[in-house]
Design a protein around this motif. Sequence first.
Motif, PDB file in Angstrom:
ATOM      1  N   GLN A 192       0.930  -1.191   0.079  1.00  0.00           N
ATOM      2  CA  GLN A 192      -0.126   0.160   0.075  1.00  0.00           C
ATOM      3  C   GLN A 192       1.002   1.100   0.101  1.00  0.00           C
ATOM      4  N   GLY A 193       2.340   1.108  -0.219  1.00  0.00           N
ATOM      5  CA  GLY A 193       3.089   2.412  -0.389  1.00  0.00           C
ATOM      6  C   GLY A 193       3.813   2.553   1.011  1.00  0.00           C
ATOM      7  N   TRP A 194       3.472   1.850   2.151  1.00  0.00           N
ATOM      8  CA  TRP A 194       4.301   2.185   3.390  1.00  0.00           C
ATOM      9  C   TRP A 194       5.669   1.676   3.247  1.00  0.00           C
ATOM     10  N   GLU A 195       6.548   2.400   4.027  1.00  0.00           N
ATOM     11  CA  GLU A 195       8.157   2.146   4.204  1.00  0.00           C
ATOM     12  C   GLU A 195       7.957   1.305   5.645  1.00  0.00           C
ATOM     13  N   VAL A 196       8.159  -0.049   5.630  1.00  0.00           N
ATOM     14  CA  VAL A 196       7.901  -0.749   6.796  1.00  0.00           C
ATOM     15  C   VAL A 196       9.144  -1.400   7.495  1.00  0.00           C
ATOM     16  N   GLU A 197       8.970  -1.305   8.821  1.00  0.00           N
ATOM     17  CA  GLU A 197       9.869  -1.983   9.522  1.00  0.00           C
ATOM     18  C   GLU A 197       9.343  -2.820  10.652  1.00  0.00           C
ATOM     19  N   GLY A 198      10.079  -3.857  11.180  1.00  0.00           N
ATOM     20  CA  GLY A 198       9.318  -4.872  12.126  1.00  0.00           C
ATOM     21  C   GLY A 198      10.464  -5.157  13.536  1.00  0.00           C
ATOM     22  N   ILE A 199       9.708  -5.607  14.472  1.00  0.00           N
ATOM     23  CA  ILE A 199      10.473  -5.988  15.637  1.00  0.00           C
ATOM     24  C   ILE A 199       9.748  -7.365  15.906  1.00  0.00           C
ATOM     25  N   GLU A 200      10.722  -8.340  16.021  1.00  0.00           N
ATOM     26  CA  GLU A 200      10.108  -9.714  16.384  1.00  0.00           C
ATOM     27  C   GLU A 200      10.833 -10.361  17.360  1.00  0.00           C
ATOM     28  N   PHE A 201      10.300 -10.764  18.335  1.00  0.00           N
ATOM     29  CA  PHE A 201      11.132 -11.590  19.245  1.00  0.00           C
ATOM     30  C   PHE A 201      11.619 -12.956  18.687  1.00  0.00           C
ATOM     31  N   SER A 202      11.131 -13.679  17.926  1.00  0.00           N
ATOM     32  CA  SER A 202      11.579 -15.154  17.500  1.00  0.00           C
ATOM     33  C   SER A 202      12.570 -14.970  16.285  1.00  0.00           C
ATOM     34  N   PRO A 203      13.872 -15.245  16.501  1.00  0.00           N
ATOM     35  CA  PRO A 203      14.809 -15.213  15.390  1.00  0.00           C
ATOM     36  C   PRO A 203      14.411 -15.796  14.020  1.00  0.00           C
ATOM     37  N   GLN A 204      13.700 -17.028  14.093  1.00  0.00           N
ATOM     38  CA  GLN A 204      13.099 -17.539  12.918  1.00  0.00           C
ATOM     39  C   GLN A 204      12.277 -16.786  12.021  1.00  0.00           C
ATOM     40  N   ALA A 205      11.306 -16.473  13.004  1.00  0.00           N
ATOM     41  CA  ALA A 205      10.178 -15.707  12.134  1.00  0.00           C
ATOM     42  C   ALA A 205      10.831 -14.413  11.739  1.00  0.00           C
ATOM     43  N   ALA A 206      11.696 -13.585  12.462  1.00  0.00           N
ATOM     44  CA  ALA A 206      12.351 -12.639  12.036  1.00  0.00           C
ATOM     45  C   ALA A 206      13.203 -12.745  10.748  1.00  0.00           C
ATOM     46  N   GLN A 207      13.733 -13.857  10.714  1.00  0.00           N
ATOM     47  CA  GLN A 207      14.339 -14.176   9.283  1.00  0.00           C
ATOM     48  C   GLN A 207      13.400 -14.328   8.360  1.00  0.00           C
ATOM     49  N   CYS A 208      12.539 -14.978   8.505  1.00  0.00           N
ATOM     50  CA  CYS A 208      11.278 -15.154   7.257  1.00  0.00           C
ATOM     51  C   CYS A 208      11.096 -13.805   6.762  1.00  0.00           C
ATOM     52  N   ALA A 209      10.837 -12.865   7.816  1.00  0.00           N
ATOM     53  CA  ALA A 209      10.405 -11.508   7.160  1.00  0.00           C
ATOM     54  C   ALA A 209      11.610 -10.853   6.563  1.00  0.00           C
ATOM     55  N   ARG A 210      12.790 -10.797   6.932  1.00  0.00           N
ATOM     56  CA  ARG A 210      13.974 -10.478   6.476  1.00  0.00           C
ATOM     57  C   ARG A 210      14.068 -10.957   5.089  1.00  0.00           C
ATOM     58  N   ASP A 211      13.863 -12.544   4.868  1.00  0.00           N
ATOM     59  CA  ASP A 211      14.227 -13.188   3.498  1.00  0.00           C
ATOM     60  C   ASP A 211      13.221 -12.466   2.712  1.00  0.00           C
ATOM     61  N   ALA A 212      12.151 -12.009   2.972  1.00  0.00           N
ATOM     62  CA  ALA A 212      11.047 -11.401   2.247  1.00  0.00           C
ATOM     63  C   ALA A 212      11.380  -9.838   1.834  1.00  0.00           C
ATOM     64  N   GLY A 213      12.639  -9.398   2.356  1.00  0.00           N
ATOM     65  CA  GLY A 213      13.064  -8.129   2.095  1.00  0.00           C
ATOM     66  C   GLY A 213      12.789  -7.030   2.862  1.00  0.00           C
ATOM     67  N   PHE A 214      12.346  -7.247   4.142  1.00  0.00           N
ATOM     68  CA  PHE A 214      11.874  -6.543   5.029  1.00  0.00           C
ATOM     69  C   PHE A 214      12.863  -6.025   6.207  1.00  0.00           C
ATOM     70  N   LYS A 215      12.981  -5.007   6.647  1.00  0.00           N
ATOM     71  CA  LYS A 215      13.969  -4.559   7.771  1.00  0.00           C
ATOM     72  C   LYS A 215      13.432  -5.041   9.241  1.00  0.00           C
ATOM     73  N   VAL A 216      13.834  -6.219   9.753  1.00  0.00           N
ATOM     74  CA  VAL A 216      13.295  -6.636  11.254  1.00  0.00           C
ATOM     75  C   VAL A 216      14.361  -6.777  12.089  1.00  0.00           C
TER      76      VAL A 216
END
Length: 173
Positions: free
Chosen positions: A127-151
């Motif tokens: 939708q045009g947002w510049e997104v970042e995330g915080i995630e406790f789980s290293p595995q889930a955070a890596q999935c999001a990073r693999d999709a190209g997001f800064k987590v």
Amino acid sequence: MPNSVQLESKPCPLGCDPEDQWVLTGRDRLHGLPGSYSIVRCKHCGLMRTDPRPTPETIGYYYPDDYGPYASTRISPDGFKAWMGTVKEFAKNLLRLHTQSLPPLPPGRMLEIGCASGAFLHQMARQGWEVEGIEFSPQAAQCARDAGFKVYSGSLESAPEPQRPYDLVVGWM
């Protein structure tokens, strides 16, 4: 992930006098992990919280790698996932279950606390947002990073200070 939990009792984080009212006691029904936890309400401000609560070092016990939101928020390049997303969105609108409703805002910078594997980051980026995330789980955070997001992988308290302010901060609890 820790293999046991240590508990701590903390006063109301808003600085109220320590006077709580017991609300209910529950247990982990999702994974069947041992322990029971009380929910209390601050008699001064009304904030409800778990007390005692798991320590920051052992909270990961309740978020194993097979925790449902980690798997259900993975971004898949295949069309089936996109089709299922469309079906879910239609059903949510039909039933008016707007669990992730936001006020109408122009796209800007968004931080998602507890972003799991990145599905909402993906939705908002589309939708045009510049997104970042915080995630406790290293595995889930890596999935999001693999999709190209800064987590950032870790707790909210240990996350680095943002370089620029956010226009929107979300957390689905």
